[in-house]
Design a protein around this motif. Structure first.
Motif, PDB file in Angstrom:
ATOM      1  N   LEU A  45     -11.999  57.062 -33.345  1.00 38.68           N
ATOM      2  CA  LEU A  45     -12.925  57.542 -32.327  1.00 38.68           C
ATOM      3  C   LEU A  45     -12.530  58.937 -31.862  1.00 38.68           C
ATOM      4  CD1 LEU A  45     -15.361  56.555 -30.609  1.00 38.68           C
ATOM      5  CD2 LEU A  45     -13.716  55.730 -28.924  1.00 38.68           C
ATOM      6  N   LYS A  46     -13.525  59.830 -31.805  1.00 37.64           N
ATOM      7  CA  LYS A  46     -13.282  61.199 -31.356  1.00 37.64           C
ATOM      8  C   LYS A  46     -14.018  61.453 -30.042  1.00 37.64           C
ATOM      9  CE  LYS A  46     -13.055  62.825 -36.151  1.00 37.64           C
ATOM     10  NZ  LYS A  46     -13.766  63.611 -37.185  1.00 37.64           N
ATOM     11  N   GLU A  47     -13.543  62.478 -29.322  1.00 42.63           N
ATOM     12  CA  GLU A  47     -14.148  62.802 -28.031  1.00 42.63           C
ATOM     13  C   GLU A  47     -15.636  63.091 -28.161  1.00 42.63           C
ATOM     14  OE1 GLU A  47     -14.010  66.288 -24.589  1.00 42.63           O
ATOM     15  OE2 GLU A  47     -12.238  65.977 -25.855  1.00 42.63           O
ATOM     16  N   ASN A  48     -16.032  63.867 -29.169  1.00 39.14           N
ATOM     17  CA  ASN A  48     -17.454  64.225 -29.285  1.00 39.14           C
ATOM     18  C   ASN A  48     -18.319  63.002 -29.583  1.00 39.14           C
ATOM     19  OD1 ASN A  48     -16.375  64.227 -32.065  1.00 39.14           O
ATOM     20  ND2 ASN A  48     -18.412  64.919 -32.640  1.00 39.14           N
ATOM     21  N   GLU A  49     -17.730  61.960 -30.206  1.00 39.87           N
ATOM     22  CA  GLU A  49     -18.493  60.737 -30.479  1.00 39.87           C
ATOM     23  C   GLU A  49     -18.731  59.953 -29.189  1.00 39.87           C
ATOM     24  OE1 GLU A  49     -16.705  60.365 -35.027  1.00 39.87           O
ATOM     25  OE2 GLU A  49     -15.757  59.257 -33.367  1.00 39.87           O
ATOM     26  N   ILE A  50     -17.748  59.989 -28.290  1.00 36.44           N
ATOM     27  CA  ILE A  50     -17.937  59.370 -26.971  1.00 36.44           C
ATOM     28  C   ILE A  50     -19.004  60.136 -26.198  1.00 36.44           C
ATOM     29  CG2 ILE A  50     -16.849  58.926 -24.732  1.00 36.44           C
ATOM     30  CD1 ILE A  50     -14.261  58.331 -26.227  1.00 36.44           C
ATOM     31  N   ARG A  51     -18.904  61.451 -26.189  1.00 38.44           N
ATOM     32  CA  ARG A  51     -19.875  62.291 -25.463  1.00 38.44           C
ATOM     33  C   ARG A  51     -21.306  62.044 -25.955  1.00 38.44           C
ATOM     34  NH1 ARG A  51     -18.133  66.112 -22.115  1.00 38.44           N
ATOM     35  NH2 ARG A  51     -15.893  66.525 -22.070  1.00 38.44           N
ATOM     36  N   GLN A  52     -21.485  62.134 -27.260  1.00 33.14           N
ATOM     37  CA  GLN A  52     -22.828  61.993 -27.812  1.00 33.14           C
ATOM     38  C   GLN A  52     -23.341  60.565 -27.664  1.00 33.14           C
ATOM     39  OE1 GLN A  52     -22.886  63.637 -31.827  1.00 33.14           O
ATOM     40  NE2 GLN A  52     -21.669  65.382 -31.154  1.00 33.14           N
ATOM     41  N   GLY A  53     -22.443  59.606 -27.839  1.00 34.58           N
ATOM     42  CA  GLY A  53     -22.838  58.210 -27.708  1.00 34.58           C
ATOM     43  C   GLY A  53     -23.335  57.881 -26.309  1.00 34.58           C
ATOM     44  N   LEU A  54     -22.625  58.365 -25.300  1.00 38.64           N
ATOM     45  CA  LEU A  54     -23.040  58.119 -23.914  1.00 38.64           C
ATOM     46  C   LEU A  54     -24.381  58.771 -23.607  1.00 38.64           C
ATOM     47  CD1 LEU A  54     -19.694  58.488 -21.914  1.00 38.64           C
ATOM     48  CD2 LEU A  54     -20.869  56.387 -22.573  1.00 38.64           C
ATOM     49  N   GLU A  55     -24.553  60.013 -24.053  1.00 39.43           N
ATOM     50  CA  GLU A  55     -25.794  60.728 -23.729  1.00 39.43           C
ATOM     51  C   GLU A  55     -27.002  60.159 -24.462  1.00 39.43           C
ATOM     52  OE1 GLU A  55     -27.448  65.274 -23.072  1.00 39.43           O
ATOM     53  OE2 GLU A  55     -25.410  64.944 -23.819  1.00 39.43           O
TER      54      GLU A  55
END
Length: 434
Positions: A284-294
């Protein structure tokens, strides 16, 4: 069982068996189906409010990380099939027919025995587990508890992670009449040595959950203590916040689901997946968390169907849900002329719920819908002592008229029971398209 309508009719025919909590029937069914639950890499989600949103955040983040994810949720908003979905797409009609063909003879055999007939929810849970294990195998399965936790049919799995969202007073006739009793039932999903993440806030609930976690030697991570939300602010089209957990800090995370409470659900999802990453269970990468949440989308939760004039749909089906709905309405539309249409089930804590409407400056319209436990509009007005509220039994006529009368700056919110919302949404969408 040759058609979709026959399959759905058979599933719904199980409703006559009502709610019958307990795991024996489910365990029998799963054993006869080859124990599909043992093949699942599962995350188990319980709680009073926020389960569906948390499941959506989890699924969306995992999808961004490249995983195929099965979800089992309830109730549905737009179509029955969405209760069993993969990567947000509902099961096909053909697959649902096939599942009914598999489970129906087993259910009939079970009904003849001493355990008695399986309920509708048990049937659908078994179908979902078999589907994700054998027909459409996936990387992760996220299962939402139907009612309580301890004796819920989903509690037959051995998950990788358990999550308990906020605890509130709901289903008190079944789960108990105090926060502590309800929390005890929710805490029943905690398994030996399996990590638990929780968004529970009340001291009574937290103390019960912690005691159960300690008993099961399960590590517990609590919102506000082990991970936190900072710098919250509502923004155009969503909410923004900073997430903090150990040395990890993500600033300006955005969710598109409206309401401060959605940042708590998002934090629960992010924290639990980061812990799974730390344990080597996923990448898991930070940008995947960011995009997933949005990107996460969940119908019927402060869902804006149209703007100028604004039409909103929200399944505020209990006290905590209604408090969150009214708080979000004040924060986002406090300066506008608000009109609220509300329908509810009679087994909710209606006296408390209806009093909440007195804290918002809005026109309130009480209505009813065709459902076995739906409260009559007149009864809602009487219980809530709402002299200023209008009542109308025909919700379709009411919604149609209200939408036609909206001025550009007005806000119309349709809220209450999720069963009501599932009927109202397609009706409203047809009006707005016309």
């Amino acid at each position: 069982m040759n058609t979709y309508s026959e399959a759905i009719s058979w599933i719904h025919s199980r409703l006559k068996h009502g709610i019958n909590l307990g795991l024996a029937r489910m365990e029998w069914l799963l054993k006869e189906m080859g124990s599909p639950e043992k093949k699942l890499k599962a995350i188990h989600v319980a709680g009073t409010n926020g389960k569906g949103s948390t499941v959506t955040f989890l699924r969306s983040i995992l999808n961004e990380a490249g995983y195929d994810v099965g979800t089992f949720t309830s109730p549905y908003i737009e179509s029955f099939n969405e209760r069993i979905s993969i990567n947000g797409s509902p099961i096909s009609d053909d697959d649902l027919i096939e599942l009914v063909r598999i489970v129906k003879p087993l259910a009939e055999d079970l009904e003849k025995g001493e355990l008695g007939p399986p309920t509708e929810f048990e049937i659908i849970t078994a179908m979902a587990m078999y589907y994700f294990a054998n027909i459409r195998p996936i990387d992760f399965t996220i299962l939402e508890v139907g009612l309580g936790g301890r004796f819920d049919s989903t509690n037959t799995i051995q998950p990788l992670m358990t999550i308990i969202t906020n605890i509130g007073m709901d289903h008190i006739n079944i789960l108990g009449d105090t926060i502590g009793k309800i929390a005890y039932e929710k805490a029943g999903i905690i398994k030996e040595g399996i990590p638990l993440f929780t968004g529970a806030k009340q001291e009574e609930a937290v103390s019960v959950i912690r005691a159960e976690a300690e008993k099961k030697q399960a590590d517990i991570f609590q919102l506000g203590i082990d991970f936190s939300i900072e710098n919250y602010q509502p923004v155009q089209g969503g909410e923004m916040f900073t997430f903090q957990m150990k040395e990890t800090r993500y600033e300006n995370l955005k969710v598109s689901l409206l309401g401060h409470h959605q940042t708590e659900n998002a934090a629960l999802a992010a924290a639990s997946l980061l812990h799974m990453k730390e344990k080597g269970l996923l990448h898991l990468k930070e940008n995947e968390i960011r995009q997933g949440l949005e990107k996460a989308y969940w119908p019927g939760r402060m869902e804006v169907l149209r703007e100028n004039p604004t039409v909103i749909l929200d399944g505020a089906h209990n006290t905590e849900g209604l408090e969150a709905f009214l708080s979000t309405m004040k924060d986002r539309y406090g300066e506008k002329k608000a009109k609220i249409i509300f329908a509810a089930l009679e087994d909710k804590d209606l006296s408390v719920m209806l009093q909440l409407f007195k804290n918002i400056n809005a026109e309130v319209y009480l209505t009813e819908f065709d459902f076995p436990r739906a409260a009559a509009a007149s009864k809602l007005k009487e219980i809530g002592k709402m002299d200023d509220a209008s009542t109308e039994r025909d919700w379709r006529s009411l919604i149609k008229r209200m939408i036609s009368e909206l001025a550009p700056e007005d806000v119309l919110a349709v809220t209450g029971s999720l069963y009501f919302i599932s009927e109202a949404k397609p009706f409203i969408m047809n009006i707005l398209k016309g």
